[in-house]
Scaffold this active site. Sequence first.
Site, PDB file in Angstrom:
ATOM      1  N   SER A 196       0.830  -1.191   0.000  1.00 12.02           N
ATOM      2  CA  SER A 196       0.000   0.000   0.000  1.00 12.02           C
ATOM      3  C   SER A 196       0.877   1.259   0.000  1.00 12.02           C
ATOM      4  CB  SER A 196      -0.964  -0.041   1.190  1.00 12.02           C
ATOM      5  OG  SER A 196      -1.947   0.949   1.097  1.00 12.02           O
TER       6      SER A 196
ATOM      7  N   ASP B  55      -9.585  -3.085  -5.971  1.00  6.04           N
ATOM      8  CA  ASP B  55      -8.743  -2.136  -5.240  1.00  6.04           C
ATOM      9  C   ASP B  55      -8.829  -0.749  -5.873  1.00  6.04           C
ATOM     10  OD1 ASP B  55      -6.369  -0.790  -4.093  1.00  6.04           O
ATOM     11  OD2 ASP B  55      -5.804  -2.792  -3.432  1.00  6.04           O
TER      12      ASP B  55
ATOM     13  N   HIS C 156      -8.650  -4.101  -1.222  1.00  5.06           N
ATOM     14  CA  HIS C 156      -7.367  -3.621  -0.711  1.00  5.06           C
ATOM     15  C   HIS C 156      -7.053  -4.242   0.650  1.00  5.06           C
ATOM     16  CE1 HIS C 156      -4.068  -0.680  -0.749  1.00  5.06           C
ATOM     17  NE2 HIS C 156      -4.274  -0.526   0.547  1.00  5.06           N
TER      18      HIS C 156
END
Length: 354
Positions: free
Chosen positions: A191, A287, A317
Site C-alpha cells: 500500500s 482495489d 485492498h
Amino acid sequence: MSTSRGATAGVAAASAVAATAAVSAAVSVAATVAVSVARRHHTLSAVAPELRTPALWLPRPITGKRSLSRARRRSRLATDPVAGVAITRHDVPGGRDAFVYEPPGHRRPGGALLWIHGGGTILGHPESDHELCSRIARDLRIVVVSPRYRLAPEHPFPAGFDDCFAALRWLHDAAPALGGEGTRVAVGGASAGGGLAASVVQKAHDHGLPVAFQMLLYPMLDDRTALVRDHRGRGRVGWTRRSNTYAWTCYLGRGPSVAESRPYAAAARREDLRGLPPAWIGVGDLDLFYAENLSYAERLRSAGVPVDLAVEPGMYHGADFDHHATVPSMHAFRQGMLDALAAGLALGPAAERS
C-alpha cells in the site's frame, strides 16, 4: 367549549401531530437504512465469496483527525513473528529505527529485503508486520529489514520518505555484517509502503545505489487518483477514495492537484522509468489502486523494465493480510509474491534454500 376542554383538545392534536411526525421520521430512517444496506450488499457481491466477512459491512473511512486517531488506536497491536527467526532492533543513521529479521542457517552472503509497512503514510508501524517479515526471512532464507518512518500529517513529505531511504543506505552499509550482499538487495512494501518503496527505488537508481528487485504490493503510487471521481465501483471496500484523498493531503502537505513537481513525492509522477530494477506488482481488481497500478506496470514495461503483474479477481485492498492463512486464493497470491522475490534475488528453488 370551556377553556380546559379546548386546551385538552389542543394538546391531543399536538400529540397526534408529533406522533405522526415521529412515525414519518422513523419510516424515513428505515428507508434510508434499507437503501444503504441494499447498496452495501450490491458492493459486497463483487467481493470473492471466501473474502466476505461481517466486518466489511461497516466501512471505516479515515477522513479527519478523529477517525485517524481511532484508526491509529486500532492499529497499535503487533503481530507475532514465526518461530526460529532472530529479531533485533537497530538505530538507523539519518532515519529512525529498524527491525532486522535473520533466519537460522541462512546463506552468507545472501539476499536481503527492505520491507516498508503500509498505512496510507498516516498510520502503521513495523511491529505490525512482524509475522510477514519473519515469514519472508524464514521461507526465503534472507535477511529482512523493516524500518520505522515518520508519519503524516505531523511529518509530511519528505520526512517518511527520507527515513526509508536512510534505511536502504544503512542496509547496504550493514549488509556484510548481516550476511547480506549489496548487489542482491530488494525493496518492497504494501500500500503506502509500496508507494514509498517505488520512490525509494527511483532515488536509489538516481544515486547509484544498487537495487536488484522491487516488490510492490498494491502500491499507493499516484496522488492524482484522488482527483478521479468515478472508479467504476472500485475502492468501496477497504481503502476508499475519501481515505485516499485525506491521506495524500496529509502526506503532501496540501490537497492533490494536477501539478506536483517535487521528485519522489508520488512514484507515478516520474516520467523516465528506464533503468529501474525488475518489479512484481500485485493488486486486486476491486482495489482503488487498480488503475494506477496497471498504468505503472505498463509504463515500466514500455521503458524496458521486466514486470510481473498479478491481478487477483474479487480482491479488495489489504485482503491478503486478513486471509492469507485461511483462504487458498490469498495464500496463492502471497506465495506468488514470494516466488517472484526469490527469482528477483536469484535465490534458486525453495529446496536449495532449505
